[in-house]
Design a protein around this motif. Sequence first.
Motif: not given
Length: 690
Positions: A4, A112, A115-117, A119-120, A225, A228, A231
């Motif tokens: 992140p 965060q 950053y992850f949205w 990808k998920v 997840q 996630v 990480q």
Amino acid sequence: MSTPPGPPSAPASTPPVLRSADAILDALDPDQRDVALALSGPVCVLAGAGTGKTRAITHRIAYGVRTGSYPPTSVLAVTFTARAAGEMRTRLRELGAHGVQARTFHAAALRQLGYFWPKVVGGAPPRILEHKASAVAEAARRIGVSVDRVAVRDLSSEVEWSKVSLVTADDYVRACAAIDRDAPAGYDHQTVARLITAYEDVKTERSVIDFEDVLLMLGDMLAHQGSVADQVRRQYRHFVVDEYQDVSPLQQFLLDQWLGGRDELCVVGDPSQTIYSFTGATPHHLLTFTRTHPGARVVRLVRDYRSTPQVVTLANRLLSRAGRAGGGHTALELVAQRPSGPPVAFTAYEDDEAEATGIAARIGRLVEAGTRPSEIAVLYRTNGQSEAFEAALADAGIGYLVRGGERFFQRKEVRDAIVLLRGAARSADPDVPMPETVRDVLVSAGWSAEPPAARGAARERWDSMQALVALADDVAALAASSGDPTTVATFIAELQERAAAQHAPTVEGVTLASLHAAKGLEWDAVFLAGTSEGLMPISLAETDEAVAEERRLLYVGITRAREHLELSFARSRNPGGRATRKRTRFLDGLWPAEAEGRVAGRRPRPGEARLRLTGEYDVALFDALCEWRREVALETDKPAFTVLVDDTLAAIAETRPSTVAQLARINGLGPAKIDRYGAVLLGLVAGSAH
């Protein structure tokens, strides 16, 4: 493997100072040192007001980084306001702990989640709903409820409370019954539950999320997840939470997901400063920390470096009279470290107007004696009380700013100045010192070395630009201490980072603020106004828990003062009104007996006992002094009270001074006033008949 994103690099204008580990510890007192040495968690720091908690935790982080115990990027420090996070980052940079993230809960979570949205979930994250009002109003319309602006505001607050308390629409009625929580005025719990459901539907249809959703969605993502969570937990292995007494169930849920069962956690807080329960904040997690984290180390910070013994004594006595602080815990007893200061003042005024005028006059005397306006605050319970103080300070020619008003970096003159500075950064002469270039640029925007004589918009614009000038000097001085130069470009970088964190520089002016807005701040002089029943505690505080929180709110106000502190109230609302108000019950046994029954802010009447003086005064001389003051006020085009207040004139009429030394013993006659008016006053006394 990607991680992140972290914070932007620190600008070169504030380079890290590489202190040795021993030097970091040497700057701390024994209790603060215990905090810094407790590098492995769990750690609970119970820190009283003014005891240097930010110093302790930033030095703890810096010491951990300097000794190699913490990789800087493995530390996440979270707090509750952007200003506090900005201050923490500044201190960490100064200590050489570059790379540590210090953010608010929301800022860290939003970064965060963004950053992850992709990808998920895929695609860009939903747009953030800046304000709930429109969505709440639409939700009310859908369920057939009529609302006005005030109702929308109250319902929005209730929706926010339900979300930060992890109370769903299905659980709302039952949860409110369990804690005896009233629904917003004019509505029942069932109606609010229906509105919460409709509000969520409106957001879904608009493809938006609110600020609470940011924490909830990230927490849910981490909980479900695994990749996630792995990480994030590899990235952040050491956590610090400031103001832990204010954490909500939602924030605690997210913190638990960040930790993932680990105990590398240091929390800092003071249950006696819990004042935001209406927003869902609860001291429960702080008070039960040692039960939920067996073996946790507890460190108490009680040395108060902020306030004089007089202020500290009043604060301690206020809480001690409530037993266990009215909240089921034993309050920390502060130990003053500063030298003795002036006594705390207690003043009863005849009405609200007299209170505002009297406080403005006292502020004028403090400024005249050398206290900077920015080091003075008037604090009150409700925002509606500010108007009288704004008018009184304006009449007295004293600058002020209302905390909670327009943000510094959103002001037009500040935005325009930054545009000009950006342009100058491209062509600035490297041989000209940065502060000098900043001054030259701001001159073209209307800044001058001396403030304008008039108050109002012109002075407010000057105050904003003067704050930029002062910040340029501070940035250059900090860089010079480490031998590094600064440029206009690096100053712009500093401004950009501060703007992102809403970490505004100091603007010269008296601060007007509600007690809630004053949390985390401090001033040399504090005037606590409106300390009467109905305002303190406020009339809406009907339960024991609510009244206890009102006491803590007063405690927070008292502990904002470093040296000068005055508590006051008005016996009536309007001039000539019935004197039905009584001072707050919280000051029973604390309000000095000699001040009971005395009222300031009115012209004394013959034969009446005066505030701070008990003898009779010469009525004819008092009238002559009032006439002289009126003439001076007309000549100088100033309000009469700014010349000398009634109390001072009555004291002259009572003591009949014949020398300058005797004049100097009268309250309200400082060196400047004596130099200006002393000879005339002595002449009036000598020329009056006994």
